[in-house]
Scaffold this motif. Structure first.
Motif, short mmCIF file in Angstrom:
data_model
loop_
_atom_site.label_atom_id
_atom_site.label_comp_id
_atom_site.label_asym_id
_atom_site.label_seq_id
_atom_site.Cartn_x
_atom_site.Cartn_y
_atom_site.Cartn_z
N ILE A 77 3.19 16.38 12.92
CA ILE A 77 4.01 15.20 12.56
C ILE A 77 5.46 15.53 12.81
N GLU A 78 6.21 14.52 13.26
CA GLU A 78 7.66 14.68 13.41
C GLU A 78 8.34 13.38 13.02
N LEU A 79 9.29 13.47 12.11
CA LEU A 79 10.06 12.30 11.67
C LEU A 79 11.51 12.45 12.09
N MET A 83 14.79 10.13 7.89
CA MET A 83 13.64 9.61 7.14
C MET A 83 12.84 10.72 6.46
N ARG A 84 13.33 11.94 6.55
CA ARG A 84 12.58 13.05 5.94
C ARG A 84 12.82 13.13 4.44
N GLY A 85 11.89 13.74 3.74
CA GLY A 85 12.07 13.99 2.31
C GLY A 85 11.87 12.77 1.43
N GLN A 86 11.17 11.74 1.97
CA GLN A 86 10.93 10.52 1.17
C GLN A 86 9.43 10.30 0.96
N GLY A 87 8.64 11.30 1.25
CA GLY A 87 7.19 11.17 1.04
C GLY A 87 6.45 10.61 2.22
N ILE A 88 7.15 10.31 3.32
CA ILE A 88 6.48 9.69 4.47
C ILE A 88 5.50 10.67 5.12
N GLY A 89 5.91 11.92 5.30
CA GLY A 89 5.04 12.92 5.92
C GLY A 89 3.72 13.06 5.16
N THR A 90 3.81 13.06 3.85
CA THR A 90 2.60 13.18 3.03
C THR A 90 1.69 11.97 3.25
N GLY A 110 -3.93 21.85 10.37
CA GLY A 110 -2.56 21.83 10.87
C GLY A 110 -1.93 23.13 10.46
N SER A 111 -0.91 23.54 11.18
CA SER A 111 -0.24 24.76 10.76
C SER A 111 1.26 24.57 10.93
N THR A 112 1.99 25.38 10.19
CA THR A 112 3.44 25.24 10.24
C THR A 112 4.10 26.59 10.00
N ASP A 113 5.28 26.72 10.56
CA ASP A 113 6.06 27.95 10.44
C ASP A 113 6.22 28.32 8.96
N ILE A 115 8.60 29.30 7.51
CA ILE A 115 9.89 28.86 6.96
C ILE A 115 9.97 27.33 6.82
N ASN A 116 8.93 26.61 7.26
CA ASN A 116 8.97 25.14 7.18
C ASN A 116 8.40 24.67 5.82
N ILE A 117 9.27 24.70 4.81
CA ILE A 117 8.83 24.36 3.45
C ILE A 117 8.43 22.88 3.34
N PRO A 118 9.18 21.91 3.94
CA PRO A 118 8.79 20.51 3.80
C PRO A 118 7.37 20.24 4.32
N MET A 119 7.01 20.83 5.46
CA MET A 119 5.65 20.57 5.98
C MET A 119 4.61 21.22 5.08
N GLN A 120 4.91 22.40 4.57
CA GLN A 120 3.95 23.04 3.64
C GLN A 120 3.76 22.18 2.40
N ARG A 121 4.88 21.65 1.87
CA ARG A 121 4.79 20.80 0.68
C ARG A 121 3.98 19.54 0.98
N ALA A 122 4.22 18.96 2.17
CA ALA A 122 3.48 17.73 2.53
C ALA A 122 1.98 18.02 2.58
N PHE A 123 1.59 19.13 3.21
CA PHE A 123 0.16 19.49 3.24
C PHE A 123 -0.37 19.63 1.81
C1 COA Z 1 7.78 18.24 8.07
C2 COA Z 1 7.86 16.72 7.87
C3 COA Z 1 6.87 16.02 8.78
C4 COA Z 1 7.49 16.43 6.39
O1 COA Z 1 7.59 15.05 6.18
P1 COA Z 1 8.48 14.51 4.96
O2 COA Z 1 8.33 13.04 4.90
O3 COA Z 1 9.84 15.06 5.09
O4 COA Z 1 7.70 15.19 3.75
P2 COA Z 1 7.58 14.67 2.26
O5 COA Z 1 8.82 13.93 1.88
O6 COA Z 1 6.26 14.00 2.11
O7 COA Z 1 7.51 16.05 1.47
C5 COA Z 1 8.48 17.06 1.70
C6 COA Z 1 8.55 17.95 0.49
O8 COA Z 1 9.28 19.14 0.81
C7 COA Z 1 10.32 19.27 -0.14
N1 COA Z 1 11.41 19.98 0.51
C8 COA Z 1 12.16 19.55 1.54
N2 COA Z 1 13.05 20.52 1.87
C9 COA Z 1 12.82 21.55 1.03
C10 COA Z 1 13.41 22.84 0.86
N3 COA Z 1 14.38 23.25 1.67
N4 COA Z 1 12.93 23.64 -0.09
C11 COA Z 1 11.93 23.23 -0.91
N5 COA Z 1 11.32 22.02 -0.80
C12 COA Z 1 11.78 21.20 0.17
C13 COA Z 1 10.66 17.88 -0.57
O9 COA Z 1 11.35 17.90 -1.81
C14 COA Z 1 9.26 17.30 -0.69
O10 COA Z 1 8.58 17.79 -1.84
P3 COA Z 1 8.50 17.00 -3.22
O11 COA Z 1 7.98 15.63 -2.92
O12 COA Z 1 7.59 17.83 -4.04
O13 COA Z 1 9.90 16.95 -3.74
C15 COA Z 1 9.30 16.18 8.16
O14 COA Z 1 10.19 16.77 7.25
C16 COA Z 1 9.75 16.47 9.58
O15 COA Z 1 9.53 15.66 10.46
N6 COA Z 1 10.38 17.62 9.81
C17 COA Z 1 10.80 18.02 11.17
C18 COA Z 1 9.63 18.24 12.12
C19 COA Z 1 8.63 19.23 11.58
O16 COA Z 1 8.99 20.28 11.03
N7 COA Z 1 7.36 18.92 11.79
C20 COA Z 1 6.26 19.78 11.40
C21 COA Z 1 6.03 20.81 12.45
S1 COA Z 1 4.62 21.80 12.05
#
Ligand code: COA
Length: 157
Positions: A77-79, A83-90, A110-113, A115-123
């Motif tokens: 997924i890529e946003l 638009m990131r951090g609003q629950g859309i990825g989840t 799916g897998s993620t780096d 260091i990619n905390i947002p993607m891990q949280r979304a999973f």
């Molecule tokens: C990764 C990605 C798809 C996630 O989608 P998203 O809509 O941002 O994810 P969500 O909002 O559903 O959830 C993100 C969670 O990470 C948390 N988060 C974000 N940055 C963080 C940080 N630096 N440290 C800790 N938590 C963090 C958010 O608070 C949220 O958790 P919460 O709901 O418990 O508060 C999106 O951020 C993105 O497009 N990133 C760039 C591309 C990418 O990395 N793609 C994945 C490649 S494998």
């Protein structure tokens, strides 16, 4: 309202920018996959992520019959940044899961780096299970290849 749909032809520049596809040759190579969005095209199922009628990212599923058991797929997924951090990825993970399970897939991963905390949280928020680390998976220039955390969900979870 979040949904997955095909890209419209007017969204080609958006999709290229989102994916960092630059230059005529690279864009021409991407064109068939873009035109085939919203359905399986070769190994790829690319969709626009739509929020209230506007494309804000791309969801992708991958399946290769030569390399993977039938019924399994990988996703990405890529946003756009704003638009990131609003629950859309989840929610997109949930949509992909529903769509793929409805069309015969039983396991999606799916897998993620590391260091990619947002993607891990979304999973994790979408209920995908952590399965382990793929060590030294992704080339990282001068650095050692990065480790990736692997997540998956199956029909029996
Ligand atoms: C990764 C990605 C798809 C996630 O989608 P998203 O809509 O941002 O994810 P969500 O909002 O559903 O959830 C993100 C969670 O990470 C948390 N988060 C974000 N940055 C963080 C940080 N630096 N440290 C800790 N938590 C963090 C958010 O608070 C949220 O958790 P919460 O709901 O418990 O508060 C999106 O951020 C993105 O497009 N990133 C760039 C591309 C990418 O990395 N793609 C994945 C490649 S494998």
């Amino acid at each position: 309202m979040i949904s997955l749909r095909s890209f419209t032809s007017a969204e080609f520049d958006f999709a290229c920018k989102l994916k960092g596809i630059e230059g005529e040759a690279a864009q021409a190579k991407f064109r068939p996959r873009f035109d085939g969005s919203g359905r399986w095209e070769g190994h790829f199922y690319n969709s626009a992520i739509d929020v209230a009628g506007v494309a804000v990212g791309e969801a992708q599923a991958r399946y290769c019959a030569q390399a993977m058991p039938p019924g399994t797929a990988e996703v990405g997924i890529e946003l756009v940044a704003e638009m990131r951090g609003q629950g859309i990825g989840t929610q997109v993970l949930n949509l992909l899961k529903a769509e793929l399970f409805d069309t015969g897939f039983y396991r999606i991963s799916g897998s993620t780096d590391v260091i990619n905390i947002p993607m891990q949280r979304a999973f994790e928020k979408a209920g995908w299970k952590f399965e382990g680390i793929s060590r030294h998976l992704m080339p990282a220039g001068e650095d050692l290849p990065h480790d990736y955390r692997v997540y998956a969900i199956t029909k029996w979870d």
